[in-house]
Scaffold this motif. Structure first.
Motif, short mmCIF file in Angstrom:
data_model
loop_
_atom_site.label_atom_id
_atom_site.label_comp_id
_atom_site.label_asym_id
_atom_site.label_seq_id
_atom_site.Cartn_x
_atom_site.Cartn_y
_atom_site.Cartn_z
N ILE A 40 -29.80 -18.94 -19.44
CA ILE A 40 -29.24 -20.29 -19.40
C ILE A 40 -27.84 -20.12 -18.82
O ILE A 40 -26.95 -19.58 -19.47
CB ILE A 40 -29.19 -20.96 -20.79
N ILE A 41 -27.70 -20.54 -17.57
CA ILE A 41 -26.44 -20.34 -16.85
C ILE A 41 -25.67 -21.65 -16.82
O ILE A 41 -26.16 -22.66 -16.30
CB ILE A 41 -26.70 -19.82 -15.42
N VAL A 42 -24.48 -21.62 -17.40
CA VAL A 42 -23.61 -22.81 -17.44
C VAL A 42 -22.17 -22.37 -17.18
O VAL A 42 -21.81 -21.22 -17.40
CB VAL A 42 -23.71 -23.54 -18.81
N PRO A 43 -21.32 -23.31 -16.71
CA PRO A 43 -19.94 -22.93 -16.37
C PRO A 43 -19.04 -22.83 -17.61
O PRO A 43 -19.31 -23.43 -18.65
CB PRO A 43 -19.48 -24.09 -15.47
N GLU A 269 -13.95 -20.55 -28.04
CA GLU A 269 -12.62 -20.94 -27.57
C GLU A 269 -12.24 -20.19 -26.29
O GLU A 269 -11.60 -20.76 -25.40
CB GLU A 269 -11.58 -20.66 -28.66
N SER A 270 -12.64 -18.94 -26.16
CA SER A 270 -12.21 -18.14 -25.01
C SER A 270 -12.73 -18.68 -23.68
O SER A 270 -12.04 -18.65 -22.67
CB SER A 270 -12.65 -16.68 -25.18
N SER A 271 -13.98 -19.19 -23.69
CA SER A 271 -14.58 -19.70 -22.45
C SER A 271 -14.49 -21.21 -22.33
O SER A 271 -14.66 -21.76 -21.24
CB SER A 271 -16.05 -19.28 -22.37
N GLY A 272 -14.28 -21.88 -23.46
CA GLY A 272 -14.28 -23.34 -23.47
C GLY A 272 -15.66 -23.95 -23.56
O GLY A 272 -15.81 -25.17 -23.51
N ARG A 273 -16.68 -23.10 -23.68
CA ARG A 273 -18.05 -23.63 -23.75
C ARG A 273 -18.36 -24.17 -25.14
O ARG A 273 -17.98 -23.58 -26.16
CB ARG A 273 -19.06 -22.54 -23.39
N PHE A 342 -30.49 -29.16 -26.40
CA PHE A 342 -29.31 -28.30 -26.30
C PHE A 342 -28.42 -28.86 -25.20
O PHE A 342 -28.78 -28.83 -24.02
CB PHE A 342 -29.72 -26.87 -25.96
N THR A 343 -27.27 -29.39 -25.58
CA THR A 343 -26.33 -29.98 -24.63
C THR A 343 -25.14 -29.05 -24.44
O THR A 343 -24.50 -28.64 -25.42
CB THR A 343 -25.84 -31.36 -25.12
N PHE A 344 -24.83 -28.72 -23.19
CA PHE A 344 -23.72 -27.82 -22.88
C PHE A 344 -22.55 -28.62 -22.32
O PHE A 344 -22.68 -29.36 -21.36
CB PHE A 344 -24.16 -26.75 -21.88
N GLU A 345 -21.39 -28.46 -22.96
CA GLU A 345 -20.18 -29.15 -22.55
C GLU A 345 -19.06 -28.14 -22.37
O GLU A 345 -19.20 -26.96 -22.70
CB GLU A 345 -19.79 -30.20 -23.59
N ILE A 346 -17.93 -28.62 -21.83
CA ILE A 346 -16.77 -27.76 -21.60
C ILE A 346 -15.56 -28.38 -22.26
O ILE A 346 -15.27 -29.56 -22.11
CB ILE A 346 -16.50 -27.59 -20.09
N GLU A 347 -14.85 -27.56 -23.01
CA GLU A 347 -13.60 -27.99 -23.64
C GLU A 347 -12.45 -27.58 -22.72
O GLU A 347 -12.27 -26.40 -22.41
CB GLU A 347 -13.45 -27.31 -25.00
N LYS A 348 -11.71 -28.55 -22.27
CA LYS A 348 -10.59 -28.27 -21.37
C LYS A 348 -9.41 -27.66 -22.13
O LYS A 348 -9.34 -27.74 -23.36
CB LYS A 348 -10.17 -29.55 -20.66
#
Length: 349
Positions: A40-43, A269-273, A342-348
């Motif tokens: 599962i590849i996500v940014p 926290e390190s990746s923001g994922r 499964f929802t993938f989000e990014i924490e700025k």
């Protein structure tokens, strides 16, 4: 959106590996063997795309797959006490593949099935339908069970697993997926510092064989209180007896507060994922890879304790022996539908 297919060739067999790619570049890759999810590849917050699940480097490892990496699990996920259960005064005996107990459906459970695959592309989503007929008596279970599992990826960076099944005889069924998540990406770090929140006030007590006793324990004032985001390592070295029986971590069933809409959130926290899990299953097994065999070659490094966390949304097999838990029995002709998103989000920053 794109569907890519390659052939995985082994010494005496081969199978297809399919990648579902959405318009954002999110990728979910799985195999027809075991429905096993390998990517599962996500940014991350900087846009770097990485695999956030564990996978073996050598596909041959999936023939045994001692850690059940990425696999579809069934007919019954989890441990069936004494490898036996009773329905209407008749006792059914299962394959005892872990001591005296049945684990994850037996040696030739759904994780070793070659699934039939049909792919599809729609307006804003794409996916694959996996089908299999589990014949009456397979691994000791009653009834012919027709199973349809659909993997869907959409442009909201959601991965949805739909489980549909029907049996011609009353039988226990609870399906799940055994993917190990590590949101750091490419398993750069263990999961010690990753955080989890589970909408659950209680969990099932385990005995020394990891068999649920049927007793529900309140999470308050324990290392099992994940009602707010908490680091996963809070229970790794805790002196609490339930962490000890799980070899210094978690392998426990959390009963959701709302049995028809459960949720969990994982954060790195390190990746923001951020991973958001939503389901109509009554609970989730949270397993922090405490007993994952060490030293197996992965696509990134070697397996080690606390390398990933499984969030196995499911019913509990303990309900076959304890009436205080939501039932996993499927009536003859009853069409069942369970879903996990499964929802993938990014924490700025």
């Amino acid at each position: 959106m794109e569907i890519k297919t390659i052939q995985i060739k082994l010494q005496d067999r081969s199978w297809e590996q399919i990648s579902l790619v959405n318009d954002n570049g999110m990728v979910v890759t799985f195999m027809e063997f075991g429905g096993i999810i390998t990517e599962i590849i996500v940014p991350d917050r900087d846009g770097k795309k990485e695999n956030v699940v564990l996978a073996y480097k050598d596909p041959e490892q999936y023939l045994t797959n001692p850690g059940y990496l990425g696999a579809l699990i069934g007919r019954v996920a989890g441990r069936v006490q004494g490898a036996a259960f009773e329905i209407e005064d008749k006792v059914y005996h299962l394959d005892a593949n872990e001591g005296d107990n049945n684990l994850h459906g037996g040696e030739t459970g759904f994780h070793h099935v070659l699934w039939n695959i049909d792919t599809f592309v729609r307006d804003s989503e794409l996916g694959a339908k996996l089908t299999y007929r589990s014949k009456a008596g397979e691994e000791g279970f009653p009834g012919n069970l027709d199973v349809e599992v659909t993997y869907t990826v959409n442009n909201n960076n959601q991965f949805v697993i739909d489980y549909r099944y029907v049996s011609d005889q009353k039988t226990p069924v609870t399906l799940t997926n055994h993917t190990y998540f590590n949101l750091s990406g490419a398993a750069k770090h263990t999961i010690h510092n990753q955080e989890l929140k589970i909408d659950s006030n209680c969990f099932l007590e385990l005995d020394n064989q990891l068999i649920p006793t049927g007793r529900l324990i309140e999470v308050e004032d324990t290392s099992f209180d994940f009602r707010k985001l908490s680091r996963l390592d809070r229970g790794f070295h805790y002196d609490y007896f339930q962490n000890k029986v799980a070899n210094g971590g978690y392998d426990h069933y959390f009963l959701f507060n709302d049995e028809k809409h459960g949720s969990a959130v994982m954060r790195d926290e390190s990746s923001g994922r951020i991973l958001i899990v939503e389901t109509n299953q009554p609970g989730v097994v949270m397993y922090t890879s405490n007993n994952l065999p060490e030293g197996l070659e992965l696509t990134e490094g070697k397996t080690d304790k606390y390398f990933g966390v499984c969030l196995e949304t499911q019913g509990s097999p303990a309900s076959l022996h304890h009436a205080n838990l939501p039932s996993i029995l499927c009536e003859a002709g009853e069409k069942m539908h369970k879903q996990t998103t499964f929802t993938f989000e990014i924490e700025k920053h």
